[in-house]
Design a protein around this motif. Structure first.
Motif, mmCIF file in Angstrom:
data_model
loop_
_atom_site.group_PDB
_atom_site.id
_atom_site.type_symbol
_atom_site.label_atom_id
_atom_site.label_comp_id
_atom_site.label_asym_id
_atom_site.label_seq_id
_atom_site.Cartn_x
_atom_site.Cartn_y
_atom_site.Cartn_z
ATOM 1 N N LEU A 67 -56.634 -21.114 -67.223
ATOM 2 C CA LEU A 67 -55.878 -19.918 -66.843
ATOM 3 C C LEU A 67 -54.386 -20.238 -66.910
ATOM 4 O O LEU A 67 -53.948 -21.268 -66.370
ATOM 5 C CB LEU A 67 -56.203 -19.491 -65.401
ATOM 6 N N PRO A 68 -53.588 -19.381 -67.531
ATOM 7 C CA PRO A 68 -52.130 -19.577 -67.480
ATOM 8 C C PRO A 68 -51.608 -19.207 -66.101
ATOM 9 O O PRO A 68 -52.166 -18.335 -65.417
ATOM 10 C CB PRO A 68 -51.611 -18.616 -68.552
ATOM 11 N N VAL A 69 -50.536 -19.879 -65.684
ATOM 12 C CA VAL A 69 -49.915 -19.588 -64.388
ATOM 13 C C VAL A 69 -48.399 -19.576 -64.571
ATOM 14 O O VAL A 69 -47.863 -20.184 -65.492
ATOM 15 C CB VAL A 69 -50.312 -20.618 -63.306
ATOM 16 N N ASN A 70 -47.730 -18.875 -63.671
ATOM 17 C CA ASN A 70 -46.268 -18.741 -63.752
ATOM 18 C C ASN A 70 -45.591 -19.915 -63.050
ATOM 19 O O ASN A 70 -44.957 -19.767 -62.014
ATOM 20 C CB ASN A 70 -45.846 -17.411 -63.144
ATOM 21 N N GLY A 71 -45.759 -21.067 -63.640
ATOM 22 C CA GLY A 71 -45.270 -22.296 -63.033
ATOM 23 C C GLY A 71 -46.309 -22.849 -62.085
ATOM 24 O O GLY A 71 -47.011 -22.107 -61.387
ATOM 25 N N THR A 72 -46.438 -24.162 -62.048
ATOM 26 C CA THR A 72 -47.499 -24.739 -61.224
ATOM 27 C C THR A 72 -47.184 -24.679 -59.734
ATOM 28 O O THR A 72 -48.087 -24.798 -58.914
ATOM 29 C CB THR A 72 -47.769 -26.195 -61.637
ATOM 30 N N ARG A 73 -45.941 -24.483 -59.379
ATOM 31 C CA ARG A 73 -45.616 -24.377 -57.948
ATOM 32 C C ARG A 73 -46.393 -23.232 -57.312
ATOM 33 O O ARG A 73 -47.040 -23.408 -56.268
ATOM 34 C CB ARG A 73 -44.109 -24.174 -57.776
ATOM 35 N N GLU A 74 -46.347 -22.051 -57.929
ATOM 36 C CA GLU A 74 -47.077 -20.919 -57.343
ATOM 37 C C GLU A 74 -48.579 -21.137 -57.419
ATOM 38 O O GLU A 74 -49.315 -20.746 -56.518
ATOM 39 C CB GLU A 74 -46.665 -19.597 -58.009
ATOM 40 N N ALA A 75 -49.040 -21.800 -58.468
ATOM 41 C CA ALA A 75 -50.480 -21.998 -58.613
ATOM 42 C C ALA A 75 -51.015 -23.028 -57.625
ATOM 43 O O ALA A 75 -52.099 -22.849 -57.057
ATOM 44 C CB ALA A 75 -50.792 -22.420 -60.041
ATOM 45 N N LEU A 76 -50.267 -24.129 -57.418
ATOM 46 C CA LEU A 76 -50.701 -25.134 -56.446
ATOM 47 C C LEU A 76 -50.795 -24.534 -55.049
ATOM 48 O O LEU A 76 -51.706 -24.863 -54.274
ATOM 49 C CB LEU A 76 -49.721 -26.313 -56.446
ATOM 50 N N PHE A 77 -49.865 -23.632 -54.725
ATOM 51 C CA PHE A 77 -49.918 -22.960 -53.424
ATOM 52 C C PHE A 77 -51.079 -21.977 -53.369
ATOM 53 O O PHE A 77 -51.882 -21.987 -52.426
ATOM 54 C CB PHE A 77 -48.604 -22.232 -53.158
ATOM 55 N N ALA A 78 -51.194 -21.144 -54.387
ATOM 56 C CA ALA A 78 -52.196 -20.080 -54.361
ATOM 57 C C ALA A 78 -53.616 -20.630 -54.391
ATOM 58 O O ALA A 78 -54.539 -20.025 -53.829
ATOM 59 C CB ALA A 78 -51.985 -19.127 -55.539
ATOM 60 N N PHE A 79 -53.800 -21.775 -55.046
ATOM 61 C CA PHE A 79 -55.141 -22.324 -55.193
ATOM 62 C C PHE A 79 -55.785 -22.583 -53.831
ATOM 63 O O PHE A 79 -56.967 -22.278 -53.618
ATOM 64 C CB PHE A 79 -55.096 -23.610 -56.020
ATOM 65 N N ALA A 80 -55.026 -23.117 -52.901
ATOM 66 C CA ALA A 80 -55.576 -23.370 -51.565
ATOM 67 C C ALA A 80 -55.970 -22.073 -50.871
ATOM 68 O O ALA A 80 -56.981 -22.017 -50.158
ATOM 69 C CB ALA A 80 -54.566 -24.142 -50.721
ATOM 70 N N GLN A 81 -55.185 -21.014 -51.068
ATOM 71 C CA GLN A 81 -55.499 -19.736 -50.423
ATOM 72 C C GLN A 81 -56.854 -19.208 -50.902
ATOM 73 O O GLN A 81 -57.580 -18.550 -50.157
ATOM 74 C CB GLN A 81 -54.408 -18.704 -50.708
ATOM 75 N N ALA A 82 -57.169 -19.490 -52.168
ATOM 76 C CA ALA A 82 -58.419 -18.993 -52.742
ATOM 77 C C ALA A 82 -59.601 -19.917 -52.464
ATOM 78 O O ALA A 82 -60.747 -19.460 -52.490
ATOM 79 C CB ALA A 82 -58.258 -18.817 -54.253
ATOM 80 N N MET A 83 -59.359 -21.196 -52.197
ATOM 81 C CA MET A 83 -60.455 -22.167 -52.132
ATOM 82 C C MET A 83 -60.859 -22.557 -50.717
ATOM 83 O O MET A 83 -62.008 -22.916 -50.475
ATOM 84 C CB MET A 83 -60.068 -23.441 -52.903
ATOM 85 N N VAL A 84 -59.925 -22.541 -49.770
ATOM 86 C CA VAL A 84 -60.255 -23.006 -48.422
ATOM 87 C C VAL A 84 -61.145 -21.989 -47.714
ATOM 88 O O VAL A 84 -60.854 -20.784 -47.707
ATOM 89 C CB VAL A 84 -58.967 -23.258 -47.610
ATOM 90 N N ASP A 85 -62.221 -22.467 -47.134
ATOM 91 C CA ASP A 85 -63.159 -21.634 -46.380
ATOM 92 C C ASP A 85 -62.695 -21.597 -44.924
ATOM 93 O O ASP A 85 -62.920 -22.545 -44.162
ATOM 94 C CB ASP A 85 -64.570 -22.214 -46.495
ATOM 95 N N ARG A 86 -62.062 -20.494 -44.534
ATOM 96 C CA ARG A 86 -61.541 -20.384 -43.177
ATOM 97 C C ARG A 86 -62.660 -20.331 -42.130
ATOM 98 O O ARG A 86 -62.420 -20.605 -40.949
ATOM 99 C CB ARG A 86 -60.687 -19.117 -43.045
ATOM 100 N N GLY A 87 -63.859 -19.951 -42.552
ATOM 101 C CA GLY A 87 -64.961 -19.854 -41.609
ATOM 102 C C GLY A 87 -65.614 -21.186 -41.302
ATOM 103 O O GLY A 87 -66.461 -21.277 -40.416
ATOM 104 N N ARG A 88 -65.225 -22.224 -42.029
ATOM 105 C CA ARG A 88 -65.797 -23.547 -41.803
ATOM 106 C C ARG A 88 -64.906 -24.286 -40.808
ATOM 107 O O ARG A 88 -63.730 -24.516 -41.083
ATOM 108 C CB ARG A 88 -65.851 -24.315 -43.119
ATOM 109 N N PRO A 89 -65.429 -24.632 -39.631
ATOM 110 C CA PRO A 89 -64.577 -25.246 -38.599
ATOM 111 C C PRO A 89 -64.026 -26.598 -39.054
ATOM 112 O O PRO A 89 -64.672 -27.337 -39.800
ATOM 113 C CB PRO A 89 -65.511 -25.390 -37.393
#
Length: 396
Positions: free
Chosen positions: A97-119
């Motif tokens: 996937l293309p991204v608008n610079g890896t800074r935004e992608a490195l940040f956004a990736f965690a938002q999409a991958m971390v399971d907040r429901g897992r203690p």
């Protein structure tokens, strides 16, 4: 009202540097030379700028979040060639996937991958580190765990207890490292892959400095290369982040990509579709041109080698420095507190460097960046030489 995790974000290193220098006047008879920010200053390739201009007609349409097929094909072709991934393993429809610079992608990736429901969610990261990793973890609702660097410059994975691996959802690695320049070899990368399988976490490899290295015959390996050597054709749990900023001197283009595990990228694509971060068509055309050419990258490396040769000739002995494995940083120990050294060098010689403690955290055993500074050899060769001469004079 706002997200309370915003209050946990720390000031960015350059904000802290500005505050440190506030009210301090450098000598007016010397031009300022900055080695503080890792912003490439070599000329941008002309053919990339031409491609950008020639494709402005694309402004009349909305771009797709997943990018044009031609761009994803160029990305996969470059990855396969550079990192010895067998032909056909990287599918442009699924693995990039293309991204608008890896800074935004490195940040956004965690938002999409971390399971907040897992203690007890944890995001592990190197220490010192790129501060985006920490902010990404905090805003994703996870706790960062800092892995202090070994004397070799990469995280001490042996010191991580089993409980920390068990709680880990995402591991950020940076190879070659910022600021240390240290490289994880294939054996180390494969060990991390096996740990990811055992403890069910994702590896996000920041490889943005992979194309700046001293020996043309020995480029740094990458995470997908380690997968390929294991016969891991699905790249399970593994994603890599690459950028044209350092490789091609195009920080203003804001162009990079994320590649690897197709299932993870499908989720990340869904997130990005809502996030509204499609790459403009002209930027895509310019990116295709850049990923398809290696001549300008070799010239770039040659210029960095020239600068390292000259600067190490001046500062190698006084600071006990050796050439880093890759990247464009020097990470020396200094003879006084890092903030004192930084401020004194600014006050007396008008040279900017970044205190190492601003790039690290005290995870319980002290700040591993204390008494170190980061010097980015990004300026023109003559400016780097003058800066090195001033630093040597300050040391004396």
């Amino acid at each position: 009202m706002s997200n309370p995790d915003l209050d946990r974000l720390q000031p960015y290193p350059f904000q802290r540097l500005a505050a440190l220098r506030e009210g301090v006047q450098p000598p007016a008879d010397r031009d300022m030379i900055s080695l503080a920010m890792g912003e490439p200053r070599h000329p941008a390739p002309g053919f990339v700028a031409e491609a950008l201009i020639e494709h402005t007609h694309g402004l009349a349409r909305y771009p797709a979040t997943r990018g044009d097929t031609a761009l994803r094909e160029a990305i996969c072709s470059w990855l396969s060639s550079r990192f010895q991934v067998p032909a056909g393993w990287l599918d442009p429809e699924r693995h990039a996937l293309p991204v608008n610079g890896t800074r935004e992608a490195l940040f956004a990736f965690a938002q999409a991958m971390v399971d907040r429901g897992r203690p007890g969610a944890r995001v592990l990261m190197p220490n010192p580190f790129y501060q985006i990793y920490e902010g990404a973890a905090l805003l994703a609702g996870a706790e960062p765990r800092y892995l202090d660097a070994t004397p070799g410059g990469q995280p001490d994975f042996d010191a991580v207890p089993a409980a920390a691996w068990r709680d880990c959802q995402l591991l950020y690695i940076c190879t070659p490292g910022n600021p240390t320049g240290a490289v994880l070899d294939n054996a180390q990368l494969q060990r991390l892959i096996r740990l990811a399988d055992e403890h069910d976490f994702i590896i996000a490899a920041d490889e943005c400095y992979s194309e700046i290295y001293p020996d043309e015959a020995n480029p740094p390996p990458g995470l997908l290369q380690a997968c390929a050597a294991m016969g891991r054709s699905g790249f399970e749990r593994c994603v890599v982040f690459h950028s044209l900023s350092k490789r091609s001197n195009l920080p203003g283009l804001r162009s990079g990509f994320v590649a690897g595990d197709a299932e993870l990228l499908a989720g990340f694509l869904l997130y990005r579709t809502y996030h509204g971060c499609a790459m403009p068509p002209a930027t895509q055309a310019a990116s295709i041109a850049a990923w398809s050419d290696e001549a300008h990258v070799r010239e770039n490396r040659a210029l960095y080698r020239q600068k390292f040769d000259a600067v190490l000739d001046i500062l190698g002995k006084p600071l006990g420095l050796e050439r880093p494995q890759a990247g464009f940083y020097l990470w020396p120990e200094v003879p006084e507190r890092d903030t004192d050294f930084t401020l004194g060098l600014w006050r007396e010689e008008h040279v900017a460097v970044l205190p190492g403690s601003f790039l690290a955290r005290d995870g319980g055993t002290g700040n591993p960046g204390a008494r170190r500074v980061r010097m980015a050899l990004v300026a023109e060769p003559e400016a780097c030489v003058v800066a090195a001469q001033r630093i040597r004079r300050y040391l004396q």
